[in-house]
Write an enzyme that holds these catalytic residues in place. Structure first.
Site, PDB file in Angstrom:
ATOM      1  CG  ASP A  25      39.924  96.193  40.224  1.00 54.30           C
ATOM      2  OD1 ASP A  25      40.413  97.339  40.281  1.00 54.30           O
ATOM      3  OD2 ASP A  25      38.835  95.954  39.668  1.00 54.30           O
ATOM      4  CG  HIS A  79      35.215  97.477  41.782  1.00 52.34           C
ATOM      5  ND1 HIS A  79      34.490  96.785  42.716  1.00 52.34           N
ATOM      6  CD2 HIS A  79      34.862  96.940  40.574  1.00 52.34           C
ATOM      7  CE1 HIS A  79      33.728  95.894  42.103  1.00 52.34           C
ATOM      8  NE2 HIS A  79      33.941  95.963  40.802  1.00 52.34           N
ATOM      9  NE  ARG A 102      30.827  92.234  42.861  1.00 55.45           N
ATOM     10  CZ  ARG A 102      31.076  92.683  41.630  1.00 55.45           C
ATOM     11  NH1 ARG A 102      32.320  92.813  41.198  1.00 55.45           N
ATOM     12  NH2 ARG A 102      30.075  93.018  40.829  1.00 55.45           N
TER      13      ARG A 102
HETATM   14  P1  NAI Z   1      30.425  84.512  34.460  1.00 54.44           P
HETATM   15  O1  NAI Z   1      29.092  84.291  35.042  1.00 54.44           O
HETATM   16  O2  NAI Z   1      30.602  84.473  32.981  1.00 54.44           O
HETATM   17  O3  NAI Z   1      31.463  83.463  35.088  1.00 54.44           O
HETATM   18  C1  NAI Z   1      31.497  83.115  36.446  1.00 54.44           C
HETATM   19  C2  NAI Z   1      31.984  81.674  36.548  1.00 54.44           C
HETATM   20  O4  NAI Z   1      32.101  81.350  37.928  1.00 54.44           O
HETATM   21  C3  NAI Z   1      31.003  80.663  35.909  1.00 54.44           C
HETATM   22  O5  NAI Z   1      31.688  79.808  35.022  1.00 54.44           O
HETATM   23  C4  NAI Z   1      30.454  79.902  37.107  1.00 54.44           C
HETATM   24  O6  NAI Z   1      30.156  78.553  36.825  1.00 54.44           O
HETATM   25  C5  NAI Z   1      31.618  80.025  38.097  1.00 54.44           C
HETATM   26  N1  NAI Z   1      31.229  79.750  39.468  1.00 54.44           N
HETATM   27  C6  NAI Z   1      30.018  79.901  40.064  1.00 54.44           C
HETATM   28  N2  NAI Z   1      30.069  79.498  41.353  1.00 54.44           N
HETATM   29  C7  NAI Z   1      31.338  79.075  41.561  1.00 54.44           C
HETATM   30  C8  NAI Z   1      32.010  78.520  42.692  1.00 54.44           C
HETATM   31  N3  NAI Z   1      31.366  78.310  43.850  1.00 54.44           N
HETATM   32  N4  NAI Z   1      33.318  78.205  42.566  1.00 54.44           N
HETATM   33  C9  NAI Z   1      33.956  78.388  41.378  1.00 54.44           C
HETATM   34  N5  NAI Z   1      33.386  78.899  40.265  1.00 54.44           N
HETATM   35  C10 NAI Z   1      32.082  79.241  40.371  1.00 54.44           C
HETATM   36  O7  NAI Z   1      30.932  85.890  35.057  1.00 54.44           O
HETATM   37  P2  NAI Z   1      32.077  86.847  34.500  1.00 54.44           P
HETATM   38  O8  NAI Z   1      31.485  87.861  33.580  1.00 54.44           O
HETATM   39  O9  NAI Z   1      33.218  86.036  34.027  1.00 54.44           O
HETATM   40  O10 NAI Z   1      32.463  87.632  35.844  1.00 54.44           O
HETATM   41  C11 NAI Z   1      33.112  86.991  36.912  1.00 54.44           C
HETATM   42  C12 NAI Z   1      33.067  87.893  38.131  1.00 54.44           C
HETATM   43  O11 NAI Z   1      33.884  89.045  37.890  1.00 54.44           O
HETATM   44  C13 NAI Z   1      31.682  88.485  38.447  1.00 54.44           C
HETATM   45  O12 NAI Z   1      30.953  87.611  39.297  1.00 54.44           O
HETATM   46  C14 NAI Z   1      31.991  89.775  39.119  1.00 54.44           C
HETATM   47  O13 NAI Z   1      31.959  89.578  40.516  1.00 54.44           O
HETATM   48  C15 NAI Z   1      33.414  90.105  38.694  1.00 54.44           C
HETATM   49  N6  NAI Z   1      33.511  91.358  37.938  1.00 54.44           N
HETATM   50  C16 NAI Z   1      34.384  92.321  38.368  1.00 54.44           C
HETATM   51  C17 NAI Z   1      34.539  93.502  37.672  1.00 54.44           C
HETATM   52  C18 NAI Z   1      35.524  94.558  38.097  1.00 54.44           C
HETATM   53  O14 NAI Z   1      35.462  95.691  37.610  1.00 54.44           O
HETATM   54  N7  NAI Z   1      36.471  94.261  38.971  1.00 54.44           N
HETATM   55  C19 NAI Z   1      33.723  93.769  36.477  1.00 54.44           C
HETATM   56  C20 NAI Z   1      32.884  92.661  36.072  1.00 54.44           C
HETATM   57  C21 NAI Z   1      32.773  91.514  36.790  1.00 54.44           C
END
Ligand code: NAI
Length: 330
Positions: free
Chosen positions: A258, A295, A234
């Protein structure tokens, strides 16, 4: 809700309509596509619908939520994983919120890798050159990924796929996560060490109060000179002004973005014929060592297909049972 659920679908793009119409081929759900984003002005369009389906740049603040509730809308169905644009507290007890927690971690992790390779091997420059029959190599020197240290912030679904990809290149992986995975077969370090030791840093954590501007002037100062930053998570994880300054000072070697903190009015739109108002983004884009994609990391056939199917399943589950396994709670 009525027999045929009515869904107001905001910020609809051609590719959304193709994947959702295909997933809804039996016509179980009535979907009305609106090109406009959901916000305080457009929320009136939701009147008469049971569900609003929204994406990353729709505004779902307290005012919008109260207005949706007043109109009888029962559910906010996010067709994405991140939900930082929804005021979850304001929704609690008034309206359901569901999301698509996973649709293709590969899509996003592979895009992060594509950005990294493009950036450090100067593919974006050579593509333009050879299109103009300019075969000079000046200024195109890159560096090997093999043996470099990559710092991965956030080791959830996407972060872990990215780690696997990096290992394939023979990179040393260090990682930070607020909630480290118990089955991790890589080394966790604290954030300070990520900043200090990484040649490349890739962000895969959600945007929260804690992670907002985690890359700022102070953290940039403690990073290695020449560090490459990749953000497919993000935009607001990175203070864009501080990033620009870090690039100007030649401290940051390259940035692959992105996402961008002020992307809501710009990304997903064709602004090519317009006077561009965002000076920070314009300046970033003008830098030879910055790559911006709008994005698009999620945008693969597989991901869109999964998004459409899971969103429709979420809507059906919530409608039938009043709850959903993919519900987001405060
Ligand atoms: P996920 O929920 O599987 O993983 C997120 C990880 O971040 C978890 O392991 C969590 O413990 C960790 N986390 C939480 N708070 C934290 C902090 N303060 N410091 C460090 N780590 C922390 O989510 P996923 O599916 O891996 O997605 C990650 C991010 O990617 C999403 O939050 C979303 O914002 C972004 N995203 C972007 C897309 C795009 O098209 N550019 C598409 C899909 C997701």
């Amino acid at each position: 809700m009525g027999s045929k659920i009515k869904v107001a679908f905001f910020d609809a793009k051609d590719y959304d309509m193709v994947s959702f119409d295909e997933a809804n081929s039996k016509g179980d759900i009535k979907i009305k596509y609106f090109e406009t984003k959901l916000d305080e002005d457009t929320v009136k369009l939701a009147k008469g619908y049971d569900v609003v389906c929204v994406f990353v740049n729709d505004t779902v603040n307290e005012k919008v939520i109260n207005s949706l509730v007043k109109k009888g809308v029962k559910l906010i169905a996010l067709r994405c994983a991140g939900f930082n644009n929804v005021d979850i507290k304001a929704a609690a007890g008034k309206i359901g919120v569901v999301r698509v927690p996973a649709y293709s971690p590969y899509a996003v992790a592979e895009h992060a890798a594509a950005l990294l390779l493009t950036s450090i091997r100067r593919i974006h420059k050579s593509y333009i050159r050879t299109k103009d029959f300019n075969f000079s190599l000046n200024g195109l020197m890159g560096f090997d990924l093999h043996g470099k240290t990559v710092g991965v912030v956030g080791t959830g679904k996407i972060g872990r796929v990215f780690i696997d990809i990096c290992r394939g290149f023979g990179m040393n992986v260090i990682a930070y996560d607020k909630f480290p995975a118990k089955d991790a077969d890589f080394e966790y370090v604290d954030l300070k060490e990520i900043w200090k030791k990484s040649d490349i840093i890739s962000f895969h954590c959600p945007l929260t109060d804690e992670t907002y501007h985690m890359v700022d002037a102070k953290s940039i100062k403690s990073m290695k000179k020449g560090v490459v930053l990749i953000n497919t998570s993000r935009g607001a994880l990175i203070d864009a002004e501080a990033l620009l300054e870090g690039i100007r000072k030649r401290h940051i070697g390259a940035a692959c973005l992105d996402v961008y903190e002020e992307e809501a009015d710009v990304f997903f739109e064709d602004r090519s014929g317009h006077i561009f108002e965002d000076d920070t983004l314009a300046r970033l884009i003008s830098m030879p060592n910055v790559i911006v994609t709008s994005h698009q990391a999620f945008l693969t056939r597989e991901a869109l297909n999964n998004i459409a199917h899971t969103t429709l399943e979420n809507i059906a589950e919530y409608t039938d049972t009043g709850k959903c396994s993919n519900e987001v709670r405060a």
